[in-house]
Design a protein around this motif. Structure first.
Motif, short mmCIF file in Angstrom:
data_model
loop_
_atom_site.label_atom_id
_atom_site.label_comp_id
_atom_site.label_asym_id
_atom_site.label_seq_id
_atom_site.Cartn_x
_atom_site.Cartn_y
_atom_site.Cartn_z
N LYS A 1 0.58 1.55 -8.16
CA LYS A 1 0.07 1.09 -6.85
C LYS A 1 -0.43 -0.34 -6.91
N ASP A 2 -1.07 -0.74 -8.02
CA ASP A 2 -1.56 -2.12 -8.12
C ASP A 2 -0.41 -3.11 -8.20
N GLU A 3 0.61 -2.77 -9.01
CA GLU A 3 1.77 -3.66 -9.14
C GLU A 3 2.54 -3.75 -7.83
N LEU A 4 2.65 -2.62 -7.13
CA LEU A 4 3.33 -2.63 -5.84
C LEU A 4 2.56 -3.46 -4.81
N GLY A 5 1.22 -3.37 -4.88
CA GLY A 5 0.40 -4.17 -3.98
C GLY A 5 0.65 -5.66 -4.19
N LEU A 6 0.74 -6.07 -5.45
CA LEU A 6 1.04 -7.47 -5.76
C LEU A 6 2.42 -7.85 -5.25
N PHE A 7 3.37 -6.95 -5.44
CA PHE A 7 4.75 -7.21 -5.02
C PHE A 7 4.83 -7.39 -3.51
N PHE A 8 4.22 -6.49 -2.75
CA PHE A 8 4.28 -6.56 -1.29
C PHE A 8 3.46 -7.73 -0.75
N SER A 9 2.42 -8.13 -1.47
CA SER A 9 1.60 -9.24 -0.99
C SER A 9 2.33 -10.58 -1.05
N CYS A 10 3.45 -10.61 -1.79
CA CYS A 10 4.22 -11.84 -1.93
C CYS A 10 5.22 -12.03 -0.79
N ASN A 11 5.26 -11.10 0.12
CA ASN A 11 6.23 -11.19 1.21
C ASN A 11 5.52 -10.89 2.53
N ASP A 12 5.78 -11.70 3.53
CA ASP A 12 5.07 -11.56 4.81
C ASP A 12 5.87 -10.82 5.87
N LYS A 13 6.93 -10.12 5.46
CA LYS A 13 7.69 -9.33 6.44
C LYS A 13 6.83 -8.20 6.98
N LYS A 14 7.12 -7.81 8.21
CA LYS A 14 6.29 -6.82 8.89
C LYS A 14 6.26 -5.50 8.15
N THR B 1 6.74 -4.88 4.96
CA THR B 1 5.99 -4.95 3.70
C THR B 1 4.49 -4.98 3.95
N GLN B 2 4.09 -5.55 5.06
CA GLN B 2 2.67 -5.57 5.40
C GLN B 2 2.16 -4.18 5.73
N VAL B 3 3.03 -3.35 6.30
CA VAL B 3 2.66 -1.95 6.56
C VAL B 3 2.42 -1.23 5.25
N TYR B 4 3.35 -1.42 4.28
CA TYR B 4 3.19 -0.80 2.97
C TYR B 4 1.91 -1.30 2.29
N LEU B 5 1.68 -2.59 2.38
CA LEU B 5 0.51 -3.18 1.74
C LEU B 5 -0.78 -2.62 2.32
N ALA B 6 -0.79 -2.43 3.63
CA ALA B 6 -1.97 -1.86 4.28
C ALA B 6 -2.27 -0.46 3.76
#
Length: 399
Positions: A201-214, A216-221
């Motif tokens: 989950k931490d690595e995925l959070g870093l991965f999704f935080s590098c992209n501003d697509k809508k 990916t922001q849902v996943y990051l949230a």
């Protein structure tokens, strides 16, 4: 008379552009920590320093200050003269030092190998082939134990920085997440995927935080929501339990009676877990038990889910009558009255066949093998009896 031009002075903030300062003839001059190039004093301006970084080192423009400070340290370790230019001999010696350190790391040899083996052997070869004068030049190559350790650490850090930078700057579609597929059973695979997502989950959070697509922001949230993570922990635990049950019901040695016993046991465990969760006891769920933010709302959801699982288990795995189970385990001691009328006489002949009975006692595993899990094990008594009778007839023919 021309007005004297004001000299620009170095600011500590310029390190964010990858520049430090050197002094030549009393004049401050900016030096790049990446390529070691020294610019003119007139270039001591943020816009010009940034232009050099973006123009000459475009792949590093997203680096943070800590990266450039590490490169500054590496540059300072390199032997520089007072003007900031590399001595060619020292530059070659530094390069050779890194090459040897890389080879030592690749071969998983001790750091002292460079000093105690590589250098002495290399000197002897050069001395024999080229002479003593050339052999002495090798003394400028630093290969001490500590030096080799630093070289390996520097290269490791640099590789990590490059990988992280590539991930941060690359489009989301370039990278694919490799997921384990440990079984052909689809829902079992999904259970493994859920577990892997929780572990990463931490690595995925870093991965999704590098992209501003809508999307990916849902996943990051979700990954940043403690309540969602806690609920996810329970899903990981319950799917893990179901995976264990599923695997235990598979295999060449799986039989109906064993499956029935395991299913009964699991249903009793579901009831036990439901009771414990109501009391706030989560010790049977490993991932969930480590969470400190288990709300009453989640407790109610888990209780409802465990109760629903019990109902689904009963529906999906209907109860098998004790008569059928007894017939499977010990057909020779089954009451004939429990057998269907149309096969009762043949069944009497069967249970009174001493040869078949003796062979059944010795080779009971064969009966169990015929009645393997995967067939219509929940059918009528007639089907089960006929299977047993066919088996016994085959055994009698083998006598």
């Amino acid at each position: 008379m021309e007005a004297q031009k004001k000299k620009r002075r170095y600011s500590e903030e310029y390190i964010r552009f990858g520049f430090i300062v050197i002094i030549k003839d009393g004049t401050e001059m900016p030096q790049c920590v990446i390529c070691a190039k020294v610019l003119s004093p007139a270039a001591m301006k943020p816009s010009l320093l940034q232009r050099h970084l973006h123009g000459c080192h475009q792949d590093l423009k997203g680096k943070d200050v800590d990266y450039f400070k590490r490169r500054e340290t590496m540059l300072n370790r390199s032997k520089l003269d007072h003007s900031g230019s590399f001595h060619q001999s020292n530059k070659a010696a530094l390069h050779a030092s890194y090459v040897v350190a890389l080879k030592i790391a690749q071969q998983k040899k001790p750091h002292s190998t460079g000093e105690t083996l590589v250098m002495p052997c290399t000197k002897e070869i050069v001395r024999i082939m080229l002479g003593e004068q050339h052999a002495k030049k090798l003394d400028t190559v630093p290969l001490s134990d500590n030096t080799v350790q630093r070289r390996i650490s520097d290269m490791s850090t640099d590789i990590k920085d490059q990988v992280v930078f590539e991930i941060k700057t690359a489009p989301l579609g370039i990278f694919a997440l490799q997921l384990d597929e440990t079984t052909d059973v689809r829902w079992l695979s999904r259970g493994n995927v859920v577990k892997r997502v929780f572990e990463l989950k931490d690595e995925l959070g870093l991965f999704f935080s590098c992209n501003d697509k809508k999307v990916t922001q849902v996943y990051l949230a979700k990954l940043n929501d403690p309540k969602w993570i806690t609920g996810h922990a329970y899903i990981v635990d319950i799917l893990s339990r179901l995976n264990i049950l599923n695997k235990s019901l598979q295999g060449a040695d799986a039989v109906v009676t064993d499956a029935v016993d395991k299913l009964k046991s699991f249903q009793m465990k579901l009831k036990l877990w439901e009771t414990k969760v109501k009391k706030g006891n989560f010790e049977m769920f490993e991932a969930l038990a480590e969470r400190q933010d288990i709300s009453d709302q989640l407790v109610n959801l888990i209780v409802d889910h465990l109760a629903s699982l019990q109902s689904e288990m009963k529906r999906y795995f209907p109860a098998v009558s004790e008569g059928i189970l007894k017939l499977i385990r010990d057909p020779f001691h089954t009451d004939v009255a429990s057998v269907n009328d149309e096969i009762q006489e043949e069944f009497i002949d069967f249970v009174n066949d001493s040869s078949a009975s003796d062979l059944f006692e010795k080779e009971s595993s064969l009966v169990r093998e015929v009645l393997f899990l995967g067939g219509p094990w929940s059918g009528e008594m007639t089907v089960v009896v006929l299977i047993v009778l066919v088996l016994v007839k085959d055994m009698r023919r083998s006598l």
